[in-house]
Motif scaffolding. Structure first.
Motif, short mmCIF file in Angstrom:
data_model
loop_
_atom_site.label_atom_id
_atom_site.label_comp_id
_atom_site.label_asym_id
_atom_site.label_seq_id
_atom_site.Cartn_x
_atom_site.Cartn_y
_atom_site.Cartn_z
N PRO A 17 36.79 31.06 -35.67
CA PRO A 17 37.43 31.46 -36.92
C PRO A 17 38.79 32.10 -36.67
O PRO A 17 38.95 32.89 -35.75
N LEU A 18 39.77 31.72 -37.50
CA LEU A 18 41.12 32.22 -37.33
C LEU A 18 41.61 33.07 -38.50
O LEU A 18 42.27 34.07 -38.31
N LEU A 19 41.30 32.62 -39.72
CA LEU A 19 41.93 33.23 -40.88
C LEU A 19 41.12 32.91 -42.13
O LEU A 19 40.56 31.83 -42.24
N VAL A 20 41.09 33.83 -43.07
CA VAL A 20 40.52 33.57 -44.39
C VAL A 20 41.70 33.36 -45.34
O VAL A 20 42.64 34.15 -45.37
N ILE A 21 41.64 32.26 -46.11
CA ILE A 21 42.72 31.89 -47.01
C ILE A 21 42.16 31.79 -48.43
O ILE A 21 41.08 31.22 -48.62
N PHE A 22 42.90 32.32 -49.40
CA PHE A 22 42.52 32.17 -50.81
C PHE A 22 43.45 31.14 -51.43
O PHE A 22 44.67 31.28 -51.37
N SER A 23 42.88 30.06 -51.98
CA SER A 23 43.69 29.00 -52.58
C SER A 23 42.94 28.38 -53.75
O SER A 23 41.76 28.04 -53.62
N ASP A 24 43.62 28.23 -54.86
CA ASP A 24 43.07 27.58 -56.06
C ASP A 24 41.71 28.15 -56.47
O ASP A 24 40.82 27.42 -56.89
N ALA A 34 37.83 22.34 -31.11
CA ALA A 34 38.46 21.47 -30.12
C ALA A 34 39.98 21.60 -30.28
O ALA A 34 40.49 22.70 -30.27
N ASP A 35 40.68 20.51 -30.49
CA ASP A 35 42.14 20.56 -30.64
C ASP A 35 42.57 20.44 -32.09
O ASP A 35 43.70 20.10 -32.38
N ALA A 36 41.66 20.72 -33.02
CA ALA A 36 41.97 20.55 -34.44
C ALA A 36 41.82 21.88 -35.17
O ALA A 36 41.15 22.80 -34.70
N PHE A 37 42.47 21.95 -36.33
CA PHE A 37 42.33 23.08 -37.22
C PHE A 37 41.65 22.56 -38.49
O PHE A 37 42.13 21.62 -39.11
N LEU A 38 40.54 23.17 -38.83
CA LEU A 38 39.75 22.70 -39.96
C LEU A 38 39.58 23.82 -40.98
O LEU A 38 39.65 25.00 -40.65
N LYS A 39 39.36 23.42 -42.25
CA LYS A 39 39.19 24.37 -43.33
C LYS A 39 37.79 24.20 -43.92
O LYS A 39 37.36 23.08 -44.18
N TYR A 40 37.12 25.32 -44.11
CA TYR A 40 35.77 25.31 -44.66
C TYR A 40 35.73 26.21 -45.88
O TYR A 40 36.13 27.37 -45.81
N ARG A 41 35.29 25.65 -47.01
CA ARG A 41 35.18 26.47 -48.22
C ARG A 41 34.05 27.47 -48.03
O ARG A 41 32.93 27.09 -47.67
N ALA A 42 34.35 28.73 -48.25
CA ALA A 42 33.40 29.80 -47.95
C ALA A 42 32.08 29.67 -48.70
O ALA A 42 31.02 29.96 -48.15
N ALA A 70 53.05 25.70 -46.93
CA ALA A 70 51.82 25.32 -47.65
C ALA A 70 51.83 25.92 -49.05
O ALA A 70 52.08 27.11 -49.22
N THR A 71 51.59 25.08 -50.04
CA THR A 71 51.50 25.55 -51.42
C THR A 71 50.06 25.64 -51.90
O THR A 71 49.78 26.16 -52.96
N SER A 72 49.15 25.08 -51.12
CA SER A 72 47.72 25.13 -51.41
C SER A 72 46.98 24.89 -50.10
O SER A 72 47.60 24.67 -49.06
N ILE A 73 45.68 24.89 -50.14
CA ILE A 73 44.88 24.68 -48.94
C ILE A 73 45.17 23.31 -48.32
O ILE A 73 45.07 23.11 -47.13
N TRP A 74 45.59 22.35 -49.15
CA TRP A 74 45.90 21.01 -48.66
C TRP A 74 47.08 21.01 -47.69
O TRP A 74 47.19 20.12 -46.86
#
Length: 162
Positions: A17-24, A34-42, A70-74
């Motif tokens: 885990p790296l960061l918690v983001i609030f979006s929309d 691995a070598d990717a950054f992924l987003k998981y809805r809490a 970034a303007t949104s989680i996308w």
């Protein structure tokens, strides 16, 4: 380690885990795997277990690149390779000229009838909601794939039974 459920599918995932983001209106967990950054809805994380393993987080430079523009989680990604050109007229032109909606929007052309913006985006969903919101005063000039995606969404909507 998380138990994650999305669209009826359950899976267990080990991540850093790296960061918690609030979006929309949702909280997301930004994680390295691995070598990717992924987003998981809490709200889709059904179980969380803290493991004893440690990891080295990415540098501030890498994190800044992930979040920059970034303007949104996308848009939380290291790549902003989607190049978009929009033609705007009327109220849409006035709004986009008065407010920088996208951090990397550039005015390409302006005359008394319309303006053309260039945008560097990470994902089509950074653009699509804005286009749908400003119809009919906005046109996607390129890429054709984005224009077709919006056309398909409008067509599918119009075909729905009332």
């Amino acid at each position: 380690k998380i138990a994650y459920e999305s669209m009826g599918k359950k899976s267990d995932r080990e991540l850093s885990p790296l960061l918690v983001i609030f979006s929309d209106g949702f909280f997301y967990l930004l994680a390295a795997k691995a070598d990717a950054f992924l987003k998981y809805r809490a709200d889709k994380i059904k179980k969380l277990e803290i493991l004893s393993a440690e990891f080295t987080p990415p540098s501030k430079k890498v994190m800044d690149k992930l979040l920059d523009g970034a303007t949104s989680i996308w848009g939380v990604t290291a790549s902003r390779g989607l190049r978009v050109r929009l033609r705007l007229k009327g109220p849409a032109a006035d709004f986009f000229k008065s407010k920088k909606v996208f951090p990397r929007q550039k005015l390409i052309k302006e005359n008394s009838k319309y303006l053309i913006l260039g945008i560097a985006a990470a994902h089509p969903m950074e653009i699509i909601p804005h286009v749908l919101q400003w119809l009919p005063d906005i046109t996607v000039l390129e890429p054709a794939s984005l224009k077709n995606e919006i056309k398909n969404r409008i067509t599918a909507y119009l075909r729905k039974p009332r």
